[in-house]
Design a protein around this motif. Sequence first.
Motif, PDB file in Angstrom:
ATOM      1  N   UNK B 157      55.722 -38.681 -28.441  1.00  0.00           N
ATOM      2  CA  UNK B 157      55.085 -39.078 -29.704  1.00  0.00           C
ATOM      3  C   UNK B 157      53.708 -38.426 -29.864  1.00  0.00           C
ATOM      4  N   UNK B 158      52.984 -38.307 -28.743  1.00  0.00           N
ATOM      5  CA  UNK B 158      51.627 -37.741 -28.812  1.00  0.00           C
ATOM      6  C   UNK B 158      51.625 -36.212 -28.731  1.00  0.00           C
ATOM      7  N   UNK B 159      52.787 -35.628 -28.427  1.00  0.00           N
ATOM      8  CA  UNK B 159      52.830 -34.185 -28.227  1.00  0.00           C
ATOM      9  C   UNK B 159      52.221 -33.446 -29.416  1.00  0.00           C
ATOM     10  N   UNK B 160      51.336 -32.504 -29.112  1.00  0.00           N
ATOM     11  CA  UNK B 160      50.606 -31.805 -30.169  1.00  0.00           C
ATOM     12  C   UNK B 160      51.468 -30.882 -31.005  1.00  0.00           C
ATOM     13  N   UNK B 161      52.647 -30.501 -30.499  1.00  0.00           N
ATOM     14  CA  UNK B 161      53.496 -29.558 -31.232  1.00  0.00           C
ATOM     15  C   UNK B 161      54.484 -30.276 -32.132  1.00  0.00           C
ATOM     16  N   UNK B 162      55.174 -31.259 -31.596  1.00  0.00           N
ATOM     17  CA  UNK B 162      56.236 -31.895 -32.386  1.00  0.00           C
ATOM     18  C   UNK B 162      56.148 -33.424 -32.379  1.00  0.00           C
ATOM     19  N   UNK B 163      55.065 -33.988 -31.881  1.00  0.00           N
ATOM     20  CA  UNK B 163      54.956 -35.443 -31.764  1.00  0.00           C
ATOM     21  C   UNK B 163      54.792 -36.139 -33.117  1.00  0.00           C
TER      22      UNK B 163
END
Lengths: 442, 326
Positions: B157-163
Motif C-alpha cells: 500500500x505504501x509502495x512509491x511506485x504502485x501503492x
Amino acid sequence: MSLHRRTLLTGAVSAATAGLLSGCGGADVDDLLARAATVPDEPAELKWWVSEIPSRRGAVVADEIMRAFERRHPRISVSKINALSSSDGNRSALATQLAGGSPEPDVYLGDTTWPAQFGHSSLALPVETLLADGFWDAYPEALRSSSTYRGKVYAVPFFTDSAYLFYRKDLLAKHGLRVPRSWEELLHTSRKVQRAGDTESGFLWQAAVTESLTANLTEFLADADADVLDGRGRAVLGGAAAERAFALMAEFTDSGVTPRTVATYEESDAQDAFVTGRGLFLRNWSYAWVNASTPELSRVAGKVGAVPRPGFEGGGRSGISCAGGWSNFVNPGSRHLGAAMEFARFCAGEEVQRLLAREAGVVPAMTAVLDGPEARAAGDPTVLRAADLRLVARPVQTPYYPQVSKALYTPANEVVRGTLSPAAGVRAAREGLRTALEGKAL
Amino acid sequence: MSSVSHVKAPATAPEDGGGSAAPTPGRPPVSLNRRRVRAGWLFASPALLVVAAVTVFPVVFSLVLSFWEVRLEYGGLRLGSPTLGHYEALLTHSEWYRALAFTLGFTVVSVTVELVLGTLTALVLERLGAARGWILALLLLPWALINVIAAQLWSYLFNGTYGAVSWLCEQLLGTQPDILGQPVPAMAAMVVVDVWKTTPFVAIVVLAGLMLLPGDVYEAAEIDGANAWTTFWQVTLPQLRPIVAIAVLFRILQAFGIFDLPFVLTQGGPGTATQSVAILGYRVLFQNLDFGGGAAVAVTTAVMVLACCLLFLRVFRAHVDEEGRA
C-alpha cells in the motif's frame, strides 16, 4: 523460598555455562582437512542448502545437478534443503545452525560476500588445499579474491551475478536515440523520453539501506576510479573521484530521472517497476534478463536489451560490474566432509557449468563456458557479454563486512534522499568505514 | 470498588523449615509439612523443568553470552574471559541511543493512540446491540493477521511506485509522496500500521472491563445529576484503570520489541531512522555474527522494558492508593 530461588538460578547459570562449554568441540582443522581430502567408499547422504536457481525452460536446475552428481557417484545421494531467497535471511539461518555445531547441511550455497566473515567465524572449511593446482585459472580473478581471506579459500565457485544496464529498445528506437555510452548521456536521454511522456522514470536502480545499495555504490565508485580501501585494507575513500560518484547518485534523484522512492528500492522493486513499463533504463543483476524477457512475467518482453553499464564522460571506466553471485561452502561440522567437498568441486566443474549455461538464468562462474555452444544457443546477452565486463569486488575481505557495507549504504542513502551533500556523504562513509574496519561499529 | 487489593491474603501453605519443632494444636506436624512440601516439589518438577528449559535457560544463556568474550571456532561457540566490553561498546555508541530513541518514541505514540482509540471503540461497542458480534469479528481481523503478512500488505500500500496509499496522496496533494523514503513519514506510517493492527486488542480488553462494571454505580451517578461526560471521567474511567493497566502493560511489552514492521517496511531506514533496538540486536547478532554484542542488546532491552513496566505498575498502584481504593 529464597534458598530455592538461589538454587534454581545457580542451576540455570551452571546449565547455561555448561551448555556453552559443551558446544566447544575444539575440532582440529588439520583433521577436518584430512577427512575432506578423500571421497569415501562407504555410502553417504549429503544435504545441500540451496535456494531456487532461476530456470530458462522450467527445469528444476538444482535437481538436475544432484542427479548428475549421483550418476557419477552412485554411493553418494544428495537431497536439498530449500534455502531462503534473501542473502541476509540465509546468513541468519545458517549462522545459527552452524554455530550450534549442526552436521547439516553438508554443503551450502552462500553469497560471495560471506567468505571472510564465515571463515573468520569458523563456519566454513578452508578448501584451498583441496582444490587442484591451477583451479582458479578457469574463474574470474574477482571471484578468487572475494573467496579468499588471509590466504585461505572458503568458497568454491558456482555461479556469478553481474550487473547490466537493461533498456527499452522500443522507446529508444521511437525517439531515434542510441544506447547511452556515458552516465551524462543516460541523463540526457532519460529527460528527453520523460518529457515526451513515454516513460514515468528514466533510470531505475537500488538505493534502499541494504546490501543492494553497497553494490550500486561500489560500481559508481569504480566508474569514477575511486578506491574504497587501499592494498593494506585501510579506508581511503575520498577525493574528487569519490565525490563525483556520490554526486551522480544525487543528480539522478534531483533531476527526476530516478524517482525519490528509489531510496526504498531493492532489486525486486526496481525490476517490478521496469517490467511493468515504468522505466526506460534499469540497473540490475543478470537474472533480470530472464524475468524481463518472459511474457508471463513482463509487460515489456521482447522490447528489452541489455548492455554493460556505461561510465563517466571524459575518463573513468565503463562496463564495470560488481562481482556478485553464489558459491558453495563446506560445513566443517559435516559427517561426510570428503563427499561434501567432492560435491562442491563437481558444481564448479565443467559439466555443471555447462548445465547452468543451458538451463539456468544465471551466469556460470567458469569463464570458458561463457562463449560455449550452450551459452550461444541460449542467446542470453548477460551470459554472452559476461566476458566483456570489468568485475570489481566489494570490500569483502574483512570479517566486519556487514558493518563495512552499512557504513557505505547508510550515508549513500541519505545522499540519494537529498538530506546529505555528496561531499558530506563521502566524509561520513569514510569515517564509518574506519570505525567498521576496527570492529567498533554496531 | 477497586479490583486492586492491598489486603494480604492468609498463607495457604505452611512455610518450609525454620519453624518450631513442637506441633501446634490444630495444625499438622512439621515433619508432615516437610513431606508435603517435598511431594509438591516432586510433582511440580516436570513442569518446572519445562519452564526452565524454554524460559529460564535462554534468558540465562543470553546473560552469560553478554558478559563473556564469545568466539566461534570449529566445533561451536567458545567462551573466552568475562568482560563488560559488550555493554561498554553498546552504551558508548550513538547508534544504540538512536535506536532506543526511535523505539521509545514509537512505543509512547503508538500505545497512547491505541489506548485512546481502543477505549472509544469499546465505549461504542458497549452500546451496540445485535451488531456487536459482527463488528467485533470485523475488528479482530487485523489483530488476527500474522504480523509479517500485515506488514507486507502495508508495504504494498505504501509502495512509491504502485501503492494505493501513495496514489491517494498523489491525487490529494498533487505530488507523489515518498512515504517510506523519508524519516518522519516512515515513522508515521509505522505508527499507522501498528494502530490499525493493535487497536482492536485494546478495544476488546477495555470492552471486557466495561461489561464487568456494576450498574448500580451508574444509577447513583444519574441520581446525583452527573451528565455523560462527568460519568465517564468520574465513574467509568477510574473503575477501568486496572483493566487499562493490563492493556497498557501488554502493549508496552509488544511495542518495545517492535521488529516485524521496520524489518519489512523499511529495513530500519531511511538511514537508520526506523531502526528499533530489536532490529539493531538482529543486525549485531545475525548479520555481524557478534553473539556477545547481540546478547548485550537483548539484555539491555529486556531490563529497560521490565523497568518501564514496573515503574508504570508502581505509579499506577500509588495513584489508586491516593484515591483510597485499596
